[in-house]
Scaffold this active site. Structure first.
Site, mmCIF file in Angstrom:
data_model
loop_
_atom_site.group_PDB
_atom_site.id
_atom_site.type_symbol
_atom_site.label_atom_id
_atom_site.label_comp_id
_atom_site.label_asym_id
_atom_site.label_seq_id
_atom_site.Cartn_x
_atom_site.Cartn_y
_atom_site.Cartn_z
ATOM 1 N N ASP A 12 0.844 -1.197 0.000
ATOM 2 C CA ASP A 12 0.000 0.000 0.000
ATOM 3 C C ASP A 12 0.879 1.246 0.000
ATOM 4 O OD1 ASP A 12 -2.318 -1.546 0.012
ATOM 5 O OD2 ASP A 12 -2.316 -1.691 2.189
ATOM 6 N N LYS A 34 0.120 -8.209 -1.722
ATOM 7 C CA LYS A 34 -1.179 -7.637 -2.053
ATOM 8 C C LYS A 34 -0.989 -6.362 -2.863
ATOM 9 C CE LYS A 34 -3.719 -5.137 0.893
ATOM 10 N NZ LYS A 34 -4.241 -3.916 0.208
ATOM 11 N N ASP A 61 -6.343 -6.985 -4.682
ATOM 12 C CA ASP A 61 -7.357 -6.549 -3.713
ATOM 13 C C ASP A 61 -8.138 -5.371 -4.277
ATOM 14 O OD1 ASP A 61 -8.776 -6.109 -1.359
ATOM 15 O OD2 ASP A 61 -7.175 -4.901 -0.463
ATOM 16 N N LYS A 63 -11.664 -5.656 -4.629
ATOM 17 C CA LYS A 63 -13.006 -5.724 -4.027
ATOM 18 C C LYS A 63 -14.099 -5.434 -5.071
ATOM 19 C CE LYS A 63 -11.290 -4.190 0.506
ATOM 20 N NZ LYS A 63 -9.905 -3.813 0.115
ATOM 21 N N PHE A 64 -14.123 -6.205 -6.135
ATOM 22 C CA PHE A 64 -15.098 -5.972 -7.201
ATOM 23 C C PHE A 64 -16.526 -6.056 -6.656
ATOM 24 C CE2 PHE A 64 -11.574 -7.972 -9.829
ATOM 25 C CZ PHE A 64 -11.115 -6.761 -10.315
ATOM 26 N N HIS A 65 -17.324 -5.053 -6.995
ATOM 27 C CA HIS A 65 -18.714 -4.958 -6.512
ATOM 28 C C HIS A 65 -19.515 -4.239 -7.592
ATOM 29 C CE1 HIS A 65 -21.578 -3.625 -3.003
ATOM 30 N NE2 HIS A 65 -22.197 -4.273 -3.975
ATOM 31 N N ASP A 66 -20.225 -5.025 -8.408
ATOM 32 C CA ASP A 66 -20.947 -4.446 -9.543
ATOM 33 C C ASP A 66 -21.995 -5.457 -9.982
ATOM 34 O OD1 ASP A 66 -21.532 -2.869 -11.933
ATOM 35 O OD2 ASP A 66 -19.526 -2.016 -11.695
ATOM 36 N N PRO A 68 -23.529 -8.645 -11.940
ATOM 37 C CA PRO A 68 -22.843 -9.938 -12.067
ATOM 38 C C PRO A 68 -21.926 -10.060 -13.272
ATOM 39 C CG PRO A 68 -25.086 -10.287 -11.312
ATOM 40 C CD PRO A 68 -24.973 -8.830 -11.618
ATOM 41 N N ASN A 69 -22.385 -9.676 -14.446
ATOM 42 C CA ASN A 69 -21.560 -9.843 -15.643
ATOM 43 C C ASN A 69 -20.292 -9.008 -15.578
ATOM 44 O OD1 ASN A 69 -21.166 -10.801 -18.486
ATOM 45 N ND2 ASN A 69 -21.269 -8.604 -18.871
ATOM 46 N N THR A 70 -20.409 -7.781 -15.064
ATOM 47 C CA THR A 70 -19.235 -6.914 -14.963
ATOM 48 C C THR A 70 -18.194 -7.506 -14.019
ATOM 49 O OG1 THR A 70 -20.532 -4.939 -15.460
ATOM 50 C CG2 THR A 70 -18.451 -4.607 -14.292
ATOM 51 N N THR A 118 -12.419 -4.344 8.021
ATOM 52 C CA THR A 118 -11.889 -4.290 9.387
ATOM 53 C C THR A 118 -11.878 -2.876 9.953
ATOM 54 O OG1 THR A 118 -9.646 -4.264 8.453
ATOM 55 C CG2 THR A 118 -10.507 -6.383 9.196
ATOM 56 N N GLN A 188 -7.693 0.815 11.540
ATOM 57 C CA GLN A 188 -8.335 -0.479 11.749
ATOM 58 C C GLN A 188 -9.026 -0.495 13.114
ATOM 59 O OE1 GLN A 188 -8.289 -2.582 9.349
ATOM 60 N NE2 GLN A 188 -6.393 -2.418 8.209
ATOM 61 N N ARG A 209 1.437 -1.743 7.021
ATOM 62 C CA ARG A 209 2.311 -0.746 7.635
ATOM 63 C C ARG A 209 3.367 -1.294 8.580
ATOM 64 N NH1 ARG A 209 -2.523 3.520 8.694
ATOM 65 N NH2 ARG A 209 -3.697 1.610 8.256
#
Length: 230
Positions: A12, A34, A61, A63-66, A68-70, A118, A188, A209
């Site tokens: 990161d 990551k 990482d 975090k795909f959220h769209d 279904p096909n995308t 988290t 966190q 970190r």
């Protein structure tokens, strides 16, 4: 423990050159890295491909959220560039998770689902309309994940005992929010030490970190690995 918990070092950082210099310093101590939104948004597939060229395994990482096909197409693209482990958001729902599972079967990669970040506690969940506790929400979303055919989830270490009880020892768990004793939690909220997470049954822990900001990142990584193996 009946299995060895593995360490994923989180890159990161804003610059790919910085990330690769850290990887080279850490050397053979760490196999998994990551690549998250910060690095990937700037450098794209190159961030993954440079790590693969060094013989590393990559947790993408994003975090795909769209729809279904995308999400399914994004997983296929992630596989093409070399990602080994890919995540989606479990809150995308059953249809999206099922599409992710189909893409996983096609690509041969491992796809897991994020449950509750988290950085979120009960108050943060309530603010977005979720009235159950973080642990209850994690179990609910993990159930959707397993039912859709995905092998596991991203969760905090605090939920590991409940997940093992509900879904068994083979349900894959990737655990961020890991802080060695004496280090700050930062943003966190649900954290645990590497040793405690391993004892609770984590398959992977993700550490950022405490390694990246250490004066000697290789020594910091070795210390965490020693703690996992103790």
């Amino acid at each position: 423990m009946t299995k060895q918990t593995k360490l994923i070092s989180a890159l990161d950082v804003p610059e790919l050159s910085t990330a690769l210099a850290l990887v080279d310093k850490i050397g053979d101590n760490v196999e998994w890295y990551k690549v998250g939104k910060q690095l990937f948004t700037h450098y794209g597939p190159q961030a993954v491909q440079e790590l693969k060229a060094r013989g590393k395994k990559v947790f993408l990482d994003m975090k795909f959220h769209d729809i279904p096909n995308t999400v399914a197409q994004a997983i296929r693209s992630a596989a093409i560039i070399g990602a080994d482990l890919i995540n989606v958001h479990a809150s995308g729902g059953p249809a999206m998770l099922s599409a992710a599972a189909e893409a996983m079967k096609e690509t041969g990669k491992t796809v897991i689902a994020v449950t509750v970040l988290t950085s979120m506690d009960h108050a943060q969940l309530e603010a977005v309309g979720i009235t159950v506790s973080p642990a209850e929400q994690v179990v609910r979303l993990a159930g959707l994940t397993q039912a859709a055919g995905l092998p596991g989830v991203v969760c905090s270490a605090l939920e590991l005992p409940m997940l093992r009880e509900h879904f068994g020892p083979d349900f894959l768990t990737v655990v961020p929010g890991i802080r060695p004793a004496g280090t700050e939690a930062g943003d966190q909220k649900r954290v645990m030490t590497p040793k405690k997470a391993a004892e609770a049954g984590a398959d992977f822990i993700v550490v950022g970190r405490p390694i990246l900001a250490a004066p000697d990142p290789a020594s910091a990584a070795r210390a965490i690995l020693d703690e996992l193996q103790a």
